[in-house]
Design an enzyme around this catalytic site. Structure first.
Site, mmCIF file in Angstrom:
data_model
loop_
_atom_site.group_PDB
_atom_site.id
_atom_site.type_symbol
_atom_site.label_atom_id
_atom_site.label_comp_id
_atom_site.label_asym_id
_atom_site.label_seq_id
_atom_site.Cartn_x
_atom_site.Cartn_y
_atom_site.Cartn_z
ATOM 1 N N GLY B 146 78.395 36.824 -42.405
ATOM 2 C CA GLY B 146 79.796 37.206 -42.547
ATOM 3 C C GLY B 146 80.509 36.197 -43.412
ATOM 4 N N SER B 187 89.210 29.311 -38.725
ATOM 5 C CA SER B 187 88.447 29.561 -39.949
ATOM 6 C C SER B 187 88.903 30.854 -40.610
ATOM 7 C CB SER B 187 86.967 29.682 -39.590
ATOM 8 O OG SER B 187 86.804 30.766 -38.693
ATOM 9 N N GLU B 189 90.634 32.017 -42.950
ATOM 10 C CA GLU B 189 90.579 32.312 -44.379
ATOM 11 C C GLU B 189 89.167 32.614 -44.840
ATOM 12 O OE1 GLU B 189 91.868 28.403 -43.802
ATOM 13 O OE2 GLU B 189 92.822 28.493 -45.766
ATOM 14 N N PHE B 190 88.168 32.161 -44.072
ATOM 15 C CA PHE B 190 86.799 32.250 -44.581
ATOM 16 C C PHE B 190 85.899 33.176 -43.776
ATOM 17 C CE2 PHE B 190 88.500 27.940 -45.206
ATOM 18 C CZ PHE B 190 88.737 28.021 -46.559
ATOM 19 N N SER B 202 87.741 33.986 -31.066
ATOM 20 C CA SER B 202 89.040 33.818 -30.440
ATOM 21 C C SER B 202 89.951 33.170 -31.462
ATOM 22 C CB SER B 202 88.908 32.922 -29.223
ATOM 23 O OG SER B 202 90.178 32.542 -28.764
ATOM 24 N N TYR B 456 89.147 21.510 -26.828
ATOM 25 C CA TYR B 456 88.378 21.065 -27.992
ATOM 26 C C TYR B 456 88.132 19.569 -27.908
ATOM 27 C CZ TYR B 456 87.810 24.536 -31.710
ATOM 28 O OH TYR B 456 87.370 25.559 -32.488
#
Lengths: 654, 536
Positions: B146, B187, B189-190, B202, B456
């Site tokens: 992807g 992430s 944008e990518f 998520s 995180y």
């Protein structure tokens, strides 16, 4: 073989040189836990009361009993007030002053391994710390707090028995010096349990102070390490299991006394003269002991053991992850087993670092040579035993330049109430023997022997593995390893309450025993056989004689039980019964086993039978009752008397 | 796009001629901004120095790349379908990895042992069906691709795979929408929609819009067994276990997601950022928990970070300038210790009235926990930062600093203990493994739920003096994950399992659970065409 141990420093030396008052008033800024947010004793109590854990139990009980939660909360408050310490610097300073005076009076030296104190200092800063001292005397916890004060470490909070509160003033003083009080039994009281556990855990989690308690649960009257109690240990371990703390340090501490303050009290108590209730006036009366000398105390602070390290790979984390942490949770079997293993490990560490004085060796030799022993021979044997003890890893503190004669002599002087030198012979000090009736002679003699045994006992846990191999060798009269091992394993089971064995490693213990015997050239082993060497027979016979009082004592007690006709009896009935039985045999001269009079041995023997399944123990409303299976007891007795071979599946690989 | 790092070629952190850190490019709000204290911070925190620099290879060395082995018959069949493909080395290497530390490290200094042999670019569902059919016919291995932003070693080719590996790139299949999905992973944008579905992704705004499983209405997936989909596009149906849940999180082991219908919303009428400073992390967490409890289906999202040793603190230097004018001094008077204070950033979206109402409610709660409002700008900056934080690692790599973030989810009552213990474990493990400089070990709460939070962790250290830094890093990360699990945290909140976290699957979902997943795989893909070896 004996690993390197730290050097000792005498902390009284400094006290004899400078002012006690100044010492008591010194600027005390202890080293504390890095994550500590300081709080007052009362703040802890209210945190406990408001905690989800306690509130949950209060609500549960309120629902079950149909009471208002307020009433139960009130009850919890009372429990907390009874239990909680209220540590105050003032009280600490008071103790620092008075204990300085008293200790200097009582003891010649108080020796501490300073490196251990340094390790402890480091540990206290890093993680919550649990202090686990051995328990031989009331002096233990006073001394330990005194020590931490001297070294500027955070003073511990100490779990003490509720009976101290019976002593006016003193109870409250101890409370202010950091003692908190637990009832002797509260298994059934859920509220008490919840409040107590949360109180301890709150102090641990916040790193409020090192937590100190005695794994043995009570003072050992025999100076032999008692089998551990698990309740408090599992409480202090739980915050780690639930990951409320990153780690917890367990610090085994071995405190040994050259002469135990309570020695004669203990002997009376073992013989059934009841223990005086703790009272302030009793303590004042005890003042007369102040004129007596009690020699040197050695305190060895062991390497702090990280609970995290112990637990790594052993704990299934699932049970703790699936239940909200404030709900009371019965520990899984895994956990219980782990707690028990840790308890034994800690006690074995205590034993390993327990200092043995020359007198301990003297007592062991003397007990094998009653009623009188030639002084020179005693010295010779004591020296010989010193070597053997060191080979077995015993930690003997024998002043460097002290010749054997002086060492023995100084022991005799210190313990003149137990033995003395008469015409070049050392005899037990059972004075008044001649005039009394037969019964009184037996009693006095028993008293002296039990006191003497208290010192020999300090050797036993160091000697138990090789000695039980020696006993097994004699009992089986066989050299076949398998048979000897079966017998060893049987003895180990029978004596599991008497001596400290790490659970479930019978074979390893056997191998260690054999190894030590080989090391001192007492035996030789081949693939299938074990046989004593020529010069080894002295050692083998000394070792088995050392443990003979236990073998014979158990035989007597078992014999009594095998004849016990009553269907059901309680411990209160059992002890006087067996005592009378042994007493009569002693009076008639049918046995010489005075130690069988010790209630400690009697209880242990009964417990052993319960574990071996020959006696059934039932919990009744007013305590435990026992029920003997005569046939089973007879069978065990036969094995003991070596009339029939021990029947036990032999471990697969020897 | 960078070939050996995160994101766009023109966007990165550099040290300018004055030795000050600067973020280049104009794509982000942070672009062109100078961070004067960053250099000092990186030196102090990691013991790194600008003189000790490592340099990545400037470009890919084509000779190192494993050859492409594709049988001619398949190529003939493929050409007949008119689907574009490539056997070019750069195209293949680009699809041989995600963004795990070790993968980037390999790109900079070594080469993968196994990479795809061929890359195909289907443009529609039918193309994918054809490719899967061909793969079955010729017994090939397909690895769907992807956005390539995986951080679970999911895209790595199994070394022992002997068949031809086809990388099936789906990134070109998403058309412009013009609406907002509300799904904004870091992430965003990518990464790709198919990727989001395949990994149970998520996004930051999940409190407003939901996680991927809440957004999805319909999925169509091509598998070796055929096509799997539902018969209608309804908000909910009760037809046994939801088959979408076999697909979401299957991590490319079952097939290729070709069509996804997701909920969309009109762009929000009103958007407002905000931030709150708390005296410490504990109070901040307590506040978030209270907000999660009181503010129903929250119209806000919050992320919380202990600023102690944090990168954010440094990046927010300029924010602090503003804070000073806005009342930094007053904060100090109130007894906030700058070393332990923590900042929560907030974003409210929706209609104006509701936003303002919720905003007030949240600030009221925050006040009760000792929080002080710290302004909208800080909030917005914090939000923007989430997108550029990934660029930081590339800068570190130039100066012997390696690092990574990893995540977990945890019930509220364990958040603090878990954070403390994992951080401590990392520090300890570093010491034991011979890391000579104190590591950066910090964490933040990024998502809140009724029952818990997503946490995180950021972990980085200076590896000067260590011969095999990646191995050491991996050992420490593994220990940290063990610690997370022991503290009642999950294996992953949204990064997925991939190959990196497979070892803990059994413990996470039980033997039987694992067996259930296996039997699905066996039925759907008996010949293991989708052979990326993820998850099971």
């Amino acid at each position: 073989m004996s690993k390197k141990r730290d050097e000792f420093e005498d902390i009284l030396e400094e006290r004899r040189l400078s002012s006690d008052l100044r010492y008591a008033m010194k600027c005390y800024t202890p080293v504390i836990y890095k994550g500590l947010s300081p709080c007052k004793p009362n703040a802890i109590k209210s945190a406990v009361l408001q905690s989800e854990q306690v509130q949950y139990v209060i609500k549960q009980l309120a629902k079950e009993m149909g009471e208002s939660p307020d009433i139960i909360q009130e009850e919890a408050t009372e429990i907390l007030d009874e239990m909680g310490h209220s540590m105050q610097l003032g009280a600490v300073r008071f103790f620092a002053f008075t204990l300085s005076k008293i200790f200097k009076q009582l003891f010649q030296r108080v020796c501490v391994n300073e490196e251990g104190m340094q390790r402890l200092q480091h540990a206290i800063q890093e993680h919550p710390v649990v202090l686990l001292p051995s328990h031989r005397s009331y002096v233990d916890f006073l001394m330990l707090s005194y020590l931490l004060y001297t070294y500027d470490l955070a003073l511990p909070v100490i779990a003490a028995g509720i009976d101290f509160l019976g002593m006016k003033i003193v109870g409250e003083l101890l409370r202010r010096a950091g003692a908190f009080f637990m009832r002797r039994s509260f298994g059934g009281n859920r509220l008490y349990w919840a409040v107590f556990a949360e109180y301890v855990k709150t102090m641990l989690r916040s790193g409020y102070a090192p937590i100190e308690f005695f794994l043995e649960g009570t003072r050992s009257r025999t100076a032999k390490t008692l089998t551990p109690k698990f309740g408090l240990l599992s409480i202090v371990m739980e915050p780690f299991f639930k990951r409320e703390v990153f780690d917890t340090y367990l610090v085994p501490i071995s405190i040994s006394y050259e002469r135990i303050l309570e020695e004669s009290l203990y002997a009376y108590e073992l013989l059934g003269v009841p223990k005086p209730k703790e009272s302030t006036s009793g303590l004042l009366k005890a003042r007369r002991i102040l004129s007596d000398s009690f020699g040197t105390i050695h305190i060895y602070v062991g390497q702090p053991v990280s609970l995290r390290t112990l637990a790594s790979g052993r704990i299934n984390r699932c049970p703790y992850n699936l239940v909200p942490r404030h709900l009371p949770q019965k520990p899984s079997e895994d956990i219980q087993e782990f707690v028990s293993d840790v308890a034994y490990k800690m006690e074995l560490l205590q034993i390993e670092n327990m200092v043995l004085s020359p007198w301990v060796l003297v007592a062991a030799v003397l007990l094998q040579n009653l009623p009188a022993m030639d002084f020179e021979l005693l010295i010779e044997k004591t020296l010989w035993l010193k070597g053997l003890t060191q080979t077995f890893g015993g930690f003997i503190e024998w002043p460097d330049n002290l010749c054997a004669k002086k060492a023995v002599m100084s022991g005799l002087t210190l313990h003149s109430n137990i033995a003395r030198l008469v015409d070049g012979h050392v005899v037990l000090n059972d004075k008044g023997v001649e005039d009394g009736a037969v019964g009184e002679i037996v009693f006095k003699r028993a008293l002296a022997i039990l006191m003497c045994a208290t010192y020999r006992n300090q050797l036993l846990n160091v000697f138990v593995r090789p000695s039980l191999v020696a006993v097994a060798l004699q009992m089986t009269r066989s050299f076949r390893k398998e048979e000897v091992y079966s017998c060893f394993s049987f003895l180990r089971d029978v004596f599991s309450d008497e001596f400290i064995f790490f659970p479930g490693i019978s074979l390893k213990d056997f191998e260690e025993g054999c190894f030590l015997l080989t090391k001192c050239d007492a035996i030789q082993t081949s693939q299938q056989e074990i046989y004593p060497t020529d010069k080894g027979s002295v050692i083998v016979s000394f070792l088995s004689t050392m443990f003979r009082p236990f073998v014979e004592g158990y035989q007597l007690i078992f014999r009594y039980l095998s004849k016990e006709t009553k269907e059901v009896f309680t411990e209160k009935q059992f002890i006087p019964g067996v005592r009378n039985f042994v007493f009569q045999l002693l009076e008639k001269g049918n046995t010489q086993c005075y130690e069988a009079l010790s209630s400690d041995m009697q209880k242990n023997a009964l417990a052993a039978l319960v574990q071996l399944g020959a006696v059934k123990k039932k919990k009744m409303s007013n305590g435990f009752t026992y029920n003997v299976n005569q046939e089973a007891v007879n069978k065990i007795l036969d094995m003991f008397d070596a009339r029939i071979p021990v029947q036990k599946p032999v471990a697969a690989r020897l | 796009m960078k070939w050996n790092g995160w994101g766009y070629n023109d966007s990165k952190f550099i040290f300018n001629k004055k030795g000050q850190a600067e973020f280049t490019g104009k794509r982000y709000r942070l672009g062109g901004m100078v961070l004067p204290t960053f250099k000092e911070w990186i030196e102090k925190t990691f013991g790194a120095s600008l003189e000790h620099k490592t340099t990545s290879r400037a470009s890919l060395n084509v000779n190192d790349v494993p050859p492409s082995i594709v049988n001619e018959e398949f190529l003939q069949d493929l050409r007949a379908t008119k689907i574009s493909y490539s056997q070019d080395a750069e195209d293949r290497v680009f699809r041989a990895h995600g963004h795990c530390l070790h993968e980037i490290f390999v790109l900079r200094e070594g080469m993968f042992k196994r990479i795809p042999d061929i890359v195909v670019w289907p443009v529609c569902h039918e193309d994918v069906v054809k490719i899967v059919e061909l793969a079955c016919k010729h017994n090939l291995c397909i690895i769907p691709f992807g956005g390539g932003t995986s951080v679970s070693s999911a895209l790595e080719c199994p070394e022992e795979e002997k068949r031809t590996i086809v990388s099936l790139d789906t990134s070109q299949m998403l058309a412009e929408s013009g609406f907002c999905t509300g799904h904004e992973p870091d992430s965003m944008e990518f990464s790709s929609l198919g990727g989001w579905v395949a990994t149970r992704a998520s996004g930051m705004k999940k409190n407003i819009y939901g996680n991927i499983e809440d957004l999805v209405i319909h999925i169509k997936m091509v598998t070796p067994r055929g096509i799997v989909e539902k018969n209608c596009q309804v908000p909910r149906m009760s037809t046994g276990p939801d088959i979408h849940h076999f697909i979401m999180g299957s991590e490319g082991t079952l097939g290729v997601v070709t069509e996804v219908t997701i909920k969309i919303r009109p762009l929000p009428e009103y958007q407002k950022y905000g931030s709150v400073v708390f005296p410490n992390f504990e109070r901040g967490v307590a506040c978030l928990r209270e907000v999660a409890k009181q503010v129903k289906k929250s119209w806000m999202l919050a992320s919380l970070k202990n600023t102690n040793f944090s990168t954010r603190r440094v990046l927010m230097v300029q924010c602090f300038w503003q804070l000073i004018t806005k009342g930094f001094l007053s904060l100090q008077f109130k007894g906030f210790d700058p070393n332990i204070l923590c900042v929560a950033t907030l974003l409210f979206e929706g209609d104006r009235e509701k936003v303002l109402q919720h905003e007030k409610q949240v600030y009221d709660i925050a006040t009760k926990f000792g929080g002080l409002a710290a302004g909208e700008d800080n909030g917005q900056r914090g939000y923007m930062l989430t997108f550029v934080i990934a660029y930081l690692r590339d800068l570190g790599l130039d100066y012997y600093v390696i690092g990574e973030s990893f995540e977990t989810s945890v019930p509220w009552d364990r958040v603090l203990d878990l954070c403390r213990n994992v951080k401590e474990r990392i520090v300890r493990e570093c010491k034991e493994k011979g890391v000579q400089f104190a590591p950066l070990s910090t964490c933040r709460v990024t998502q809140t739920y009724d029952a818990g939070a997503c946490v995180y962790f950021y972990f980085a250290f200076n590896y000067r003096g260590i011969s095999d830094p990646i191995h050491v890093y991996e050992q420490i990360e593994r220990a940290a994950r063990e610690e997370i699990l022991a503290n009642g945290g999950s294996l992953s909140h949204h990064h997925g399992v991939g190959k990196l976290r497979k070892r803990w699957m059994k413990e996470s979902i039980s033997d039987v659970g694992l067996g259930m997943l296996r039997s699905v795989k066996e039925y759907v893909d008996p010949n293991n065409i989708f052979g990326n070896k993820n998850l099971l």
